[in-house]
Design an enzyme around this catalytic site. Structure first.
Site, PDB file in Angstrom:
ATOM      1  N   THR A  11      58.615  35.794   7.711  1.00  0.00           N
ATOM      2  CA  THR A  11      58.156  35.900   6.598  1.00  0.00           C
ATOM      3  C   THR A  11      58.410  37.218   6.013  1.00  0.00           C
ATOM      4  O   THR A  11      58.936  38.299   6.588  1.00  0.00           O
ATOM      5  CB  THR A  11      56.735  35.706   6.712  1.00  0.00           C
ATOM      6  OG1 THR A  11      56.211  36.700   7.688  1.00  0.00           O
ATOM      7  CG2 THR A  11      56.380  34.178   7.347  1.00  0.00           C
ATOM      8  N   VAL A  12      58.272  37.250   4.569  1.00  0.00           N
ATOM      9  CA  VAL A  12      58.315  38.588   3.940  1.00  0.00           C
ATOM     10  C   VAL A  12      56.897  38.611   3.316  1.00  0.00           C
ATOM     11  O   VAL A  12      55.768  37.713   3.275  1.00  0.00           O
ATOM     12  CB  VAL A  12      59.068  38.640   2.611  1.00  0.00           C
ATOM     13  CG1 VAL A  12      60.474  38.561   3.039  1.00  0.00           C
ATOM     14  CG2 VAL A  12      58.746  37.433   1.656  1.00  0.00           C
ATOM     15  N   TRP A  59      64.679  33.859   5.090  1.00  0.00           N
ATOM     16  CA  TRP A  59      64.919  34.432   3.769  1.00  0.00           C
ATOM     17  C   TRP A  59      66.205  35.234   3.894  1.00  0.00           C
ATOM     18  O   TRP A  59      66.715  35.748   5.081  1.00  0.00           O
ATOM     19  CB  TRP A  59      63.935  35.499   3.494  1.00  0.00           C
ATOM     20  CG  TRP A  59      62.328  35.096   3.051  1.00  0.00           C
ATOM     21  CD1 TRP A  59      61.650  34.943   3.923  1.00  0.00           C
ATOM     22  CD2 TRP A  59      62.152  34.911   1.910  1.00  0.00           C
ATOM     23  NE1 TRP A  59      60.399  34.402   3.198  1.00  0.00           N
ATOM     24  CE2 TRP A  59      60.692  34.314   1.909  1.00  0.00           C
ATOM     25  CE3 TRP A  59      62.650  34.875   0.403  1.00  0.00           C
ATOM     26  CZ2 TRP A  59      59.917  33.781   0.941  1.00  0.00           C
ATOM     27  CZ3 TRP A  59      61.640  34.542  -0.496  1.00  0.00           C
ATOM     28  CH2 TRP A  59      60.424  34.120  -0.350  1.00  0.00           C
ATOM     29  N   TYR A 112      47.466  27.272  -2.283  1.00  0.00           N
ATOM     30  CA  TYR A 112      48.372  26.669  -1.131  1.00  0.00           C
ATOM     31  C   TYR A 112      47.545  25.412  -0.524  1.00  0.00           C
ATOM     32  O   TYR A 112      48.215  24.228  -0.250  1.00  0.00           O
ATOM     33  CB  TYR A 112      48.583  27.492   0.090  1.00  0.00           C
ATOM     34  CG  TYR A 112      49.892  28.674  -0.475  1.00  0.00           C
ATOM     35  CD1 TYR A 112      51.097  28.163  -0.432  1.00  0.00           C
ATOM     36  CD2 TYR A 112      49.448  29.782  -1.325  1.00  0.00           C
ATOM     37  CE1 TYR A 112      52.011  29.330  -0.991  1.00  0.00           C
ATOM     38  CE2 TYR A 112      50.504  30.652  -1.630  1.00  0.00           C
ATOM     39  CZ  TYR A 112      51.915  30.317  -1.496  1.00  0.00           C
ATOM     40  OH  TYR A 112      52.669  31.215  -1.919  1.00  0.00           O
ATOM     41  N   CYS A 148      57.350  36.045  -3.781  1.00  0.00           N
ATOM     42  CA  CYS A 148      56.498  35.731  -2.853  1.00  0.00           C
ATOM     43  C   CYS A 148      55.135  36.518  -3.035  1.00  0.00           C
ATOM     44  O   CYS A 148      55.243  37.811  -3.347  1.00  0.00           O
ATOM     45  CB  CYS A 148      56.807  36.155  -1.311  1.00  0.00           C
ATOM     46  SG  CYS A 148      55.428  36.226  -0.182  1.00  0.00           S
TER      47      CYS A 148
END
Length: 337
Positions: free
Chosen positions: A112-113, A78, A176, A45
Protein backbone atom coordinates in the site's frame (compact mmCIF):
# COMPACT_ATOMS: atom_id res chain seq x y z
CA UNK A 1 -6.13 -7.63 -11.47
CA UNK A 2 -7.22 -8.27 -7.91
CA UNK A 3 -10.86 -8.81 -6.97
CA UNK A 4 -12.19 -6.14 -4.63
CA UNK A 5 -15.72 -7.45 -4.09
CA UNK A 6 -16.44 -10.59 -2.07
CA UNK A 7 -19.86 -11.92 -2.97
CA UNK A 8 -22.47 -11.79 -0.24
CA UNK A 9 -20.30 -9.88 2.21
CA UNK A 10 -19.68 -6.40 3.58
CA UNK A 11 -16.39 -4.74 2.72
CA UNK A 12 -13.97 -4.72 5.64
CA UNK A 13 -10.71 -2.83 5.21
CA UNK A 14 -7.58 -4.57 6.50
CA UNK A 15 -6.20 -2.02 8.97
CA UNK A 16 -3.15 -4.07 9.99
CA UNK A 17 -0.31 -1.84 8.88
CA UNK A 18 3.38 -1.68 9.73
CA UNK A 19 3.06 0.41 12.86
CA UNK A 20 6.62 1.68 13.32
CA UNK A 21 6.90 5.40 14.01
CA UNK A 22 9.63 7.85 12.98
CA UNK A 23 10.12 9.95 16.10
CA UNK A 24 12.47 12.48 17.62
CA UNK A 25 13.57 9.97 20.26
CA UNK A 26 13.86 7.11 17.76
CA UNK A 27 12.03 4.75 20.11
CA UNK A 28 11.12 2.35 17.30
CA UNK A 29 14.61 2.48 15.84
CA UNK A 30 13.75 5.21 13.34
CA UNK A 31 14.90 8.66 14.47
CA UNK A 32 13.83 11.82 12.68
CA UNK A 33 16.67 12.65 10.31
CA UNK A 34 16.46 14.91 7.28
CA UNK A 35 17.36 13.18 4.03
CA UNK A 36 17.16 9.66 5.42
CA UNK A 37 13.60 8.76 4.42
CA UNK A 38 11.63 8.71 1.19
CA UNK A 39 7.87 9.09 1.09
CA UNK A 40 6.34 6.87 -1.57
CA UNK A 41 2.91 8.05 -2.59
CA UNK A 42 0.47 8.04 -5.50
CA UNK A 43 -1.62 11.03 -6.44
CA UNK A 44 -4.50 8.69 -7.23
CA UNK A 45 -4.80 7.34 -3.68
CA UNK A 46 -6.75 9.33 -1.06
CA UNK A 47 -4.76 7.92 1.85
CA UNK A 48 -1.47 8.88 0.17
CA UNK A 49 -2.90 12.25 -0.87
CA UNK A 50 -3.10 13.15 2.83
CA UNK A 51 0.66 12.86 3.15
CA UNK A 52 1.25 15.00 0.05
CA UNK A 53 -0.90 17.78 1.49
CA UNK A 54 0.63 17.75 4.97
CA UNK A 55 4.19 17.55 3.62
CA UNK A 56 3.43 20.62 1.45
CA UNK A 57 1.71 22.62 4.18
CA UNK A 58 4.56 22.02 6.64
CA UNK A 59 7.34 22.57 4.11
CA UNK A 60 8.99 19.17 4.56
CA UNK A 61 10.02 18.80 0.91
CA UNK A 62 13.73 19.21 1.63
CA UNK A 63 13.66 16.90 4.67
CA UNK A 64 11.65 14.02 3.18
CA UNK A 65 12.06 13.20 -0.49
CA UNK A 66 9.14 12.04 -2.60
CA UNK A 67 8.70 9.14 -4.97
CA UNK A 68 5.48 8.91 -6.96
CA UNK A 69 3.92 5.74 -8.28
CA UNK A 70 1.69 5.75 -11.32
CA UNK A 71 -2.10 5.64 -11.04
CA UNK A 72 -2.57 1.95 -11.81
CA UNK A 73 -1.15 -1.21 -10.34
CA UNK A 74 -1.52 -4.96 -10.65
CA UNK A 75 -2.24 -7.50 -7.94
CA UNK A 76 1.42 -7.47 -6.88
CA UNK A 77 2.27 -3.85 -6.32
CA UNK A 78 2.21 -0.17 -7.13
CA UNK A 79 4.90 0.58 -9.72
CA UNK A 80 7.18 3.49 -10.62
CA UNK A 81 6.01 3.76 -14.20
CA UNK A 82 6.07 7.57 -14.14
CA UNK A 83 9.87 7.58 -13.80
CA UNK A 84 12.33 7.16 -16.69
CA UNK A 85 12.76 3.45 -17.34
CA UNK A 86 10.04 2.70 -14.78
CA UNK A 87 12.57 2.85 -11.92
CA UNK A 88 12.52 5.06 -8.84
CA UNK A 89 15.67 7.19 -9.19
CA UNK A 90 16.58 7.01 -5.48
CA UNK A 91 15.64 3.46 -4.52
CA UNK A 92 16.37 1.82 -7.87
CA UNK A 93 13.13 -0.15 -7.60
CA UNK A 94 10.54 -0.89 -10.27
CA UNK A 95 7.93 -1.91 -7.68
CA UNK A 96 7.15 -0.65 -4.21
CA UNK A 97 6.83 -4.32 -3.31
CA UNK A 98 10.64 -4.53 -3.38
CA UNK A 99 10.90 -2.14 -0.42
CA UNK A 100 8.45 -4.25 1.58
CA UNK A 101 10.32 -7.45 0.74
CA UNK A 102 13.62 -5.81 1.69
CA UNK A 103 12.34 -5.75 5.25
CA UNK A 104 9.85 -8.63 5.26
CA UNK A 105 10.75 -11.20 2.57
CA UNK A 106 7.42 -12.95 3.05
CA UNK A 107 5.25 -9.85 3.61
CA UNK A 108 1.71 -11.29 3.45
CA UNK A 109 -0.48 -8.21 3.11
CA UNK A 110 -1.24 -5.69 0.40
CA UNK A 111 1.48 -3.38 -0.85
CA UNK A 112 0.00 0.00 0.00
CA UNK A 113 0.74 3.69 -0.33
CA UNK A 114 1.67 5.86 1.40
CA UNK A 115 4.81 4.16 2.60
CA UNK A 116 7.98 5.61 4.05
CA UNK A 117 11.20 3.89 3.04
CA UNK A 118 14.56 4.06 4.79
CA UNK A 119 16.93 5.12 2.00
CA UNK A 120 20.14 3.53 3.41
CA UNK A 121 18.54 0.07 3.64
CA UNK A 122 15.90 0.61 0.95
CA UNK A 123 13.44 -1.11 3.30
CA UNK A 124 9.95 0.04 4.22
CA UNK A 125 9.62 1.67 7.64
CA UNK A 126 5.87 2.20 7.87
CA UNK A 127 2.71 2.26 5.81
CA UNK A 128 0.44 3.27 8.70
CA UNK A 129 -1.27 6.18 6.96
CA UNK A 130 -3.18 7.56 9.99
CA UNK A 131 0.02 8.09 11.96
CA UNK A 132 2.32 9.24 9.15
CA UNK A 133 0.69 12.67 8.89
CA UNK A 134 0.41 13.06 12.67
CA UNK A 135 4.13 12.33 12.97
CA UNK A 136 4.89 14.86 10.23
CA UNK A 137 3.01 17.37 12.37
CA UNK A 138 4.42 16.48 15.80
CA UNK A 139 7.78 14.74 15.36
CA UNK A 140 9.29 16.61 12.40
CA UNK A 141 8.86 20.09 13.89
CA UNK A 142 12.59 20.89 13.65
CA UNK A 143 12.23 20.77 9.87
CA UNK A 144 8.95 22.64 9.44
CA UNK A 145 9.15 25.74 7.28
CA UNK A 146 8.92 29.19 8.80
CA UNK A 147 5.21 29.97 9.05
CA UNK A 148 4.11 26.32 9.03
CA UNK A 149 0.57 25.99 10.42
CA UNK A 150 -0.22 23.97 13.53
CA UNK A 151 -2.36 21.22 12.05
CA UNK A 152 -2.62 19.22 15.28
CA UNK A 153 -2.84 21.73 18.14
CA UNK A 154 -2.73 20.29 21.64
CA UNK A 155 -5.97 21.87 22.80
CA UNK A 156 -7.94 20.48 19.85
CA UNK A 157 -6.48 16.97 19.52
CA UNK A 158 -9.30 15.16 21.28
CA UNK A 159 -11.93 16.85 19.12
CA UNK A 160 -9.86 16.35 15.96
CA UNK A 161 -9.63 12.63 16.64
CA UNK A 162 -13.31 12.37 17.56
CA UNK A 163 -14.42 14.08 14.36
CA UNK A 164 -11.82 12.31 12.24
CA UNK A 165 -12.91 8.91 13.58
CA UNK A 166 -16.46 9.43 12.35
CA UNK A 167 -15.20 10.87 9.07
CA UNK A 168 -13.00 7.79 8.55
CA UNK A 169 -15.52 5.10 9.44
CA UNK A 170 -18.52 6.68 7.72
CA UNK A 171 -17.08 8.75 4.84
CA UNK A 172 -13.43 7.98 3.95
CA UNK A 173 -14.03 4.24 4.25
CA UNK A 174 -17.78 4.54 3.78
CA UNK A 175 -17.49 5.18 0.05
CA UNK A 176 -15.45 1.97 -0.26
CA UNK A 177 -18.05 0.03 1.71
CA UNK A 178 -20.57 1.15 -0.90
CA UNK A 179 -18.35 0.43 -3.89
CA UNK A 180 -17.06 -2.93 -2.70
CA UNK A 181 -20.31 -4.22 -1.15
CA UNK A 182 -20.90 -7.87 -1.99
CA UNK A 183 -24.67 -7.83 -1.59
CA UNK A 184 -27.62 -5.50 -1.94
CA UNK A 185 -28.08 -5.53 1.83
CA UNK A 186 -24.46 -4.59 2.46
CA UNK A 187 -24.67 -1.79 -0.12
CA UNK A 188 -27.93 -0.39 1.22
CA UNK A 189 -26.54 -0.25 4.76
CA UNK A 190 -23.27 1.37 3.64
CA UNK A 191 -25.15 3.91 1.50
CA UNK A 192 -27.41 4.94 4.37
CA UNK A 193 -24.48 5.31 6.76
CA UNK A 194 -22.49 7.36 4.26
CA UNK A 195 -25.22 9.88 3.57
CA UNK A 196 -26.20 10.14 7.23
CA UNK A 197 -22.61 11.22 7.90
CA UNK A 198 -22.54 13.59 4.93
CA UNK A 199 -25.74 15.21 6.18
CA UNK A 200 -24.11 15.63 9.59
CA UNK A 201 -21.09 17.27 7.96
CA UNK A 202 -23.33 19.48 5.82
CA UNK A 203 -25.00 20.78 8.95
CA UNK A 204 -21.73 21.20 10.85
CA UNK A 205 -20.04 23.06 8.01
CA UNK A 206 -22.98 25.35 7.38
CA UNK A 207 -22.04 27.22 10.56
CA UNK A 208 -18.24 26.99 10.67
CA UNK A 209 -15.56 27.25 8.04
CA UNK A 210 -13.45 24.29 9.16
CA UNK A 211 -14.20 21.02 10.88
CA UNK A 212 -12.50 21.78 14.21
CA UNK A 213 -11.67 25.27 15.47
CA UNK A 214 -11.20 28.25 13.17
CA UNK A 215 -8.14 27.04 11.24
CA UNK A 216 -7.23 24.13 8.99
CA UNK A 217 -6.35 20.99 10.96
CA UNK A 218 -5.57 17.34 10.38
CA UNK A 219 -9.33 16.68 10.35
CA UNK A 220 -9.80 18.84 7.25
CA UNK A 221 -6.98 17.09 5.41
CA UNK A 222 -8.61 13.72 6.08
CA UNK A 223 -12.03 14.75 4.80
CA UNK A 224 -10.83 16.75 1.80
CA UNK A 225 -9.19 13.87 -0.06
CA UNK A 226 -12.49 11.97 -0.14
CA UNK A 227 -14.50 15.02 -1.18
CA UNK A 228 -12.09 15.71 -4.06
CA UNK A 229 -12.85 12.25 -5.44
CA UNK A 230 -16.58 12.23 -4.80
CA UNK A 231 -18.08 13.53 -8.03
CA UNK A 232 -15.34 12.24 -10.40
CA UNK A 233 -15.34 8.70 -8.96
CA UNK A 234 -17.43 7.77 -5.94
CA UNK A 235 -20.78 9.11 -7.18
CA UNK A 236 -20.80 6.84 -10.22
CA UNK A 237 -18.14 4.16 -9.84
CA UNK A 238 -18.96 3.41 -6.19
CA UNK A 239 -22.73 4.06 -6.58
CA UNK A 240 -22.72 6.85 -3.95
CA UNK A 241 -25.40 8.58 -5.96
CA UNK A 242 -28.07 10.06 -3.71
CA UNK A 243 -26.66 13.38 -4.84
CA UNK A 244 -23.42 14.86 -6.08
CA UNK A 245 -21.09 16.83 -3.85
CA UNK A 246 -21.90 19.99 -5.78
CA UNK A 247 -25.54 19.58 -4.70
CA UNK A 248 -24.64 19.91 -1.00
CA UNK A 249 -24.03 23.66 -0.56
CA UNK A 250 -21.95 23.70 2.64
CA UNK A 251 -19.82 20.67 1.78
CA UNK A 252 -19.32 21.86 -1.79
CA UNK A 253 -18.31 25.35 -0.63
CA UNK A 254 -15.99 23.83 1.98
CA UNK A 255 -14.36 21.53 -0.58
CA UNK A 256 -13.80 24.41 -3.02
CA UNK A 257 -12.44 26.60 -0.23
CA UNK A 258 -9.79 23.98 0.55
CA UNK A 259 -9.12 23.16 -3.11
CA UNK A 260 -8.32 26.83 -3.74
CA UNK A 261 -6.04 26.95 -0.68
CA UNK A 262 -2.31 26.43 -1.48
CA UNK A 263 -1.26 22.92 -0.52
CA UNK A 264 -4.60 21.26 -1.24
CA UNK A 265 -5.79 21.62 -4.82
CA UNK A 266 -2.25 21.72 -6.16
CA UNK A 267 -1.80 18.09 -5.03
CA UNK A 268 -4.91 16.85 -6.87
CA UNK A 269 -4.48 15.06 -10.20
CA UNK A 270 -7.98 14.31 -11.47
CA UNK A 271 -6.70 12.39 -14.51
CA UNK A 272 -4.75 9.97 -12.35
CA UNK A 273 -7.59 9.69 -9.84
CA UNK A 274 -10.11 8.62 -12.49
CA UNK A 275 -7.66 6.31 -14.23
CA UNK A 276 -6.84 4.53 -10.97
CA UNK A 277 -10.36 3.69 -9.92
CA UNK A 278 -11.88 2.90 -13.29
CA UNK A 279 -8.93 0.79 -14.53
CA UNK A 280 -7.75 -0.99 -11.38
CA UNK A 281 -11.20 -2.06 -10.10
CA UNK A 282 -11.84 -4.34 -13.04
CA UNK A 283 -14.44 -6.41 -11.20
CA UNK A 284 -16.57 -3.26 -10.84
CA UNK A 285 -15.70 -1.75 -14.24
CA UNK A 286 -14.68 -4.70 -16.44
CA UNK A 287 -14.45 -2.62 -19.64
CA UNK A 288 -11.76 -0.39 -18.11
CA UNK A 289 -13.37 2.62 -19.79
CA UNK A 290 -12.54 5.89 -18.02
CA UNK A 291 -15.36 8.46 -18.22
CA UNK A 292 -14.59 11.83 -19.74
CA UNK A 293 -16.67 13.78 -17.22
CA UNK A 294 -17.53 15.46 -15.05
CA UNK A 295 -16.62 19.05 -15.89
CA UNK A 296 -14.17 20.04 -13.15
CA UNK A 297 -13.88 23.75 -13.88
CA UNK A 298 -16.47 24.41 -11.16
CA UNK A 299 -13.79 23.72 -8.53
CA UNK A 300 -12.54 27.24 -9.21
CA UNK A 301 -15.85 29.05 -8.74
CA UNK A 302 -16.19 31.46 -5.76
CA UNK A 303 -17.05 29.70 -2.49
CA UNK A 304 -17.67 32.69 -0.17
CA UNK A 305 -16.63 30.61 2.86
CA UNK A 306 -14.52 33.49 4.16
CA UNK A 307 -17.82 35.00 5.32
CA UNK A 308 -17.83 32.41 8.12
CA UNK A 309 -14.57 33.85 9.47
CA UNK A 310 -11.64 31.66 10.36
CA UNK A 311 -8.03 31.92 9.31
CA UNK A 312 -6.80 29.09 7.09
CA UNK A 313 -3.28 28.96 8.51
CA UNK A 314 -3.87 30.57 11.91
CA UNK A 315 -0.73 32.46 12.87
CA UNK A 316 1.14 30.78 10.03
CA UNK A 317 1.41 31.51 6.32
CA UNK A 318 0.52 29.71 3.09
CA UNK A 319 3.15 27.42 1.58
CA UNK A 320 5.01 28.64 -1.47
CA UNK A 321 4.54 27.18 -4.94
CA UNK A 322 5.06 23.43 -5.34
CA UNK A 323 8.56 22.17 -6.05
CA UNK A 324 8.85 22.18 -9.87
CA UNK A 325 9.34 18.42 -10.06
CA UNK A 326 6.16 17.90 -8.04
CA UNK A 327 3.77 20.12 -10.03
CA UNK A 328 0.62 18.34 -11.22
CA UNK A 329 0.79 18.14 -15.05
CA UNK A 330 -1.14 20.71 -17.06
CA UNK A 331 -4.52 19.38 -18.07
CA UNK A 332 -4.78 17.15 -15.01
CA UNK A 333 -6.19 19.93 -12.82
CA UNK A 334 -8.41 22.98 -13.37
CA UNK A 335 -5.88 25.14 -11.51
CA UNK A 336 -4.04 27.61 -13.75
CA UNK A 337 -0.51 26.65 -14.71
Amino acid sequence: MASYVEGGKDYNRDMNYIGDRITQDGRDGWPVQAGRYRLIAARACPWANRTLIVRRLLGLEDAISLGLCGPTHDVRSWTFDLDPGGVDPVLGYERLQQAYFARYPDYPRGITVPAIVDIPTKAVVTNDFPTITVDFETEWTDFHRDGAPDLYPDKLRDEIEEVAHRVFTEVNNGVYRCGFAGSQEAYDSAYDRLFTALDWLEERLSEQRYLVGDTITEADVRLFTTLARFDPVYHGHFKCNRNKLDEMPALWGYARDLFQTPGFGDTIDFVQIKRHYYVVHSDINPTGIVPKGPDLSNWLTPHHREQLGGRPFGDGTPPGPPVPAEVVPAGHTPLPA
